[in-house]
Every structure is written in structure tokens, then in C-alpha cells.
Design a protein around this motif. Structure first.
Motif, short mmCIF file in Angstrom:
data_model
loop_
_atom_site.label_atom_id
_atom_site.label_comp_id
_atom_site.label_asym_id
_atom_site.label_seq_id
_atom_site.Cartn_x
_atom_site.Cartn_y
_atom_site.Cartn_z
N LEU A 1 60.83 -14.63 -47.03
CA LEU A 1 61.28 -16.01 -46.91
C LEU A 1 62.43 -16.28 -47.87
O LEU A 1 62.47 -15.72 -48.97
CB LEU A 1 60.14 -16.97 -47.23
CG LEU A 1 59.14 -17.31 -46.12
CD1 LEU A 1 57.94 -18.02 -46.72
CD2 LEU A 1 59.81 -18.18 -45.06
N LEU B 1 65.46 -22.76 -48.53
CA LEU B 1 64.60 -23.37 -47.52
C LEU B 1 64.85 -24.87 -47.42
O LEU B 1 64.86 -25.45 -46.32
CB LEU B 1 63.13 -23.10 -47.84
CG LEU B 1 62.61 -21.69 -47.54
CD1 LEU B 1 61.20 -21.53 -48.08
CD2 LEU B 1 62.64 -21.42 -46.04
N GLU C 1 58.82 -16.78 -39.01
CA GLU C 1 58.46 -15.50 -39.59
C GLU C 1 58.00 -14.54 -38.50
O GLU C 1 57.84 -14.90 -37.34
CB GLU C 1 57.35 -15.70 -40.62
CG GLU C 1 57.75 -16.59 -41.79
CD GLU C 1 56.67 -16.70 -42.83
OE1 GLU C 1 56.37 -15.67 -43.49
OE2 GLU C 1 56.10 -17.80 -42.99
#
Length: 309
Positions: free
Chosen positions: A171, A177, A189
Motif C-alpha cells: 500500500l 493514500l 489490493e
């Protein structure tokens, strides 16, 4: 004068040198990187022209100025007393006082089922080349390197429906993000297993586990490798690209490499260059090569003049 590579850079160099009344041989293996693409864009007055047609027109123009076009692969290069000898896949050899390498690069696509077949159609890499054609569509950005985060933000200019497919990568950091969320970019994902195609149209990607994420275009910022084996054999060391795009052939402002008598132009030295950029760089390199040949001619003429006196 020998040019290895018959794309926009090589053909533009051939035209420049032909118009300068130089003897030019262009060696081309007929494997252009952009062959799968439907059209070339951002090329003033040629927007929408197919790569094959642009190549045909360029070859015709180069021939009009006396360039000899040889359809073959350059298998080796050696220095000679007068310049260079290039060994061809046909078994013949062509020679020249200077060498211009415009061999381009290769996209190292990730192993995703169906990706190679859709490459250049609705699996893309450059927003300036293809963004307009997929504007306002559902676009996925397949993570295949460190540039995926920036690509997702870049393609957001062309569509409000962007998904970053992490494809097994970690991530992004919390701050990244947050920026993706602020721009309305989704993050998915899981590893991408295959492209889902119906009626010869991309409709989504299938993730590990079988779930399908609907898409109309897929962006892949695949790593690239330059076709520079011939130069490496001559002793050239490839340089690390400052933007982390891979290895490339470094040149000075004239397009000359660190190897005496060898120039390079196009994607082999400019990894992000578009077709019109490559054509311009080929023209510039051709002009600089002609200037270096003029300097040789002047030196030889002066020596002969002095000897005669």
C-alpha cells in the motif's frame, strides 16, 4: 554514414544528412515499439496517422534524398581505420565514417494473461499518447514499478474514474493514500491475474481469487530496456536514468555519446520521448554529425593543400 534504426529518429537523421549531400545507409530490422498502436498523436499535421503509414512516408522521404534503406538486423559493430563496419543479419557489411544509433527501447510488460495482446489498443502507458482516446472512461493503473502512484494522479487529468491496482505491491504511504482519496482515486489490493475481454473490448481485470474489477482501459508503466547491445559491445556504459526509468544511453548536447564517432537519438537516449520528439532529436543529431564530417573534410583539405605547396 550508417544509421542503425529506421524509426522517426533514424529516418529524420537520414533526411537531414541526405539533404546535406551525405551518403547514408539506414539499417532497420522492422520491429518498431509502437507497431501495436492504432495511431500516432501529438505529431503536428500527422495526428491520427498510423505508425506503419508514418514509417512508410518517412522511408519514402529519406529515399528521395538518396538514403539507402537496408531491411536487416545489425548483429555487430567494429571500429575501422575510417570509421565503423556494421555486420548485418544478411551476412553483408556496411561501413561509414560516423554511426547514429536510433534503436529505441522495449517495454518489459508484467506477466498478466492477455496484456500483451491488448498492448497499444486499450492497455496503454502514456497519457499524452493515449489519454484523449480514453478520456472519461474507467481507467485502471496497474502497479508494476515505483511510478504507479504518480501515473494514477497523472491520468486523473483525463478521467474522474481512476483505480490504482496494487497488483501485489505494498500500500502507498498514508500521505499518498490521503492524496489519492482527495482526488477520488480508488485503490484495489490483490494481484491481477488476467484481462477480461469481451467482443474484442477490454471490460475489466480479474484479480486473484476470481473477483473482477470493471475497466475500459488499463495503464501499465512497465519498465523499459534500451536496445543498446551494439553500443555496449563497443565499450559504452549505460547510465541510470535520473527519474528512475531504467538504463539509457547518455549523450551530450549534440547527441554524441561517450564513444568517439557515435551519436544516439530517440528513445534509446530519451526514454520518455514521443514520436515527434524522436524525430526532432534525429534531425538535430544528423545536423551535428554533418558538422563533424565538415570539420574532417576541412582538416583533410588543409593537409592536402599544405602538402601540395
Amino acid at each position: 554514414m550508417v544509421i542503425i534504426g529506421g524509426g522517426p529518429a533514424g529516418l529524420s537523421g537520414a533526411v537531414a544528412l541526405g539533404r546535406a549531400r551525405r551518403s547514408v545507409v539506414v539499417v532497420d530490422s522492422g520491429e518498431p515499439r509502437n507497431a501495436p498502436a492504432h495511431a500516432v498523436h501529438n505529431f503536428l499535421t500527422r495526428d491520427g496517422t498510423s505508425p506503419a503509414e508514418l514509417r512508410r512516408l518517412g522511408r519514402e522521404e529519406a529515399r528521395a534524398y538518396g538514403a539507402e534503406l537496408v531491411d536487416a538486423r545489425a548483429d555487430g559493430v567494429q571500429r575501422t581505420d575510417d570509421g565503423f563496419a556494421v555486420r548485418l543479419s544478411t551476412g553483408s557489411v556496411v561501413t561509414g565514417r560516423r554511426l547514429l544509433v536510433t534503436t529505441g527501447l522495449v517495454d518489459e510488460l508484467p506477466e498478466v494473461e492477455g496484456l500483451r495482446e491488448r498492448w497499444g489498443v486499450d492497455a496503454l502507458h502514456c497519457p499524452y499518447c493515449h489519454g484523449w482516446e480514453v478520456r472519461d472512461r474507467a481507467i485502471g493503473v496497474l502497479a508494476s514499478g515505483p511510478r504507479a502512484f504518480h501515473q494514477a494522479l497523472l491520468f486523473r487529468q483525463w478521467s474522474p474514474d481512476i483505480t490504482l491496482l496494487l497488483n501485489g505491491q505494498a500500500l502507498p504511504e498514508a500521505e499518498q493514500l490521503e492524496l489519492l482519496a482527495a482526488r477520488g482515486i480508488k485503490v484495489v489490493e490483490g494481484r491481477v491475474e488476467r484481462l477480461v475481454v469481451e467482443d474484442d473490448t477490454l471490460v475489466g481485470v480479474e484479480l486473484a481469487g476470481g473477483s473482477v474489477h470493471a475497466l475500459e482501459a488499463l495503464v501499465v508503466g512497465a519498465p523499459v530496456s534500451v536496445r543498446a547491445g551494439l553500443l555496449v559491445d563497443l565499450g559504452l556504459e549505460l547510465a541510470e536514468h535520473p527519474m528512475g526509468m531504467g538504463l539509457y544511453v547518455a549523450t551530450d548536447a549534440s547527441g554524441a555519446t561517450s564513444l568517439p564517432g557515435v551519436w544516439a537519438a530517440g528513445n534509446v537516449t530519451n526514454l520518455a520521448g514521443q514520436v515527434i520528439t524522436s524525430a526532432g532529436e534525429g534531425l538535430w543529431a544528423g545536423a551535428q554529425i554533418n558538422a563533424s564530417l565538415i570539420a574532417d573534410d576541412e582538416r583533410d583539405a588543409l593537409e592536402a593543400y599544405r602538402a601540395a605547396r
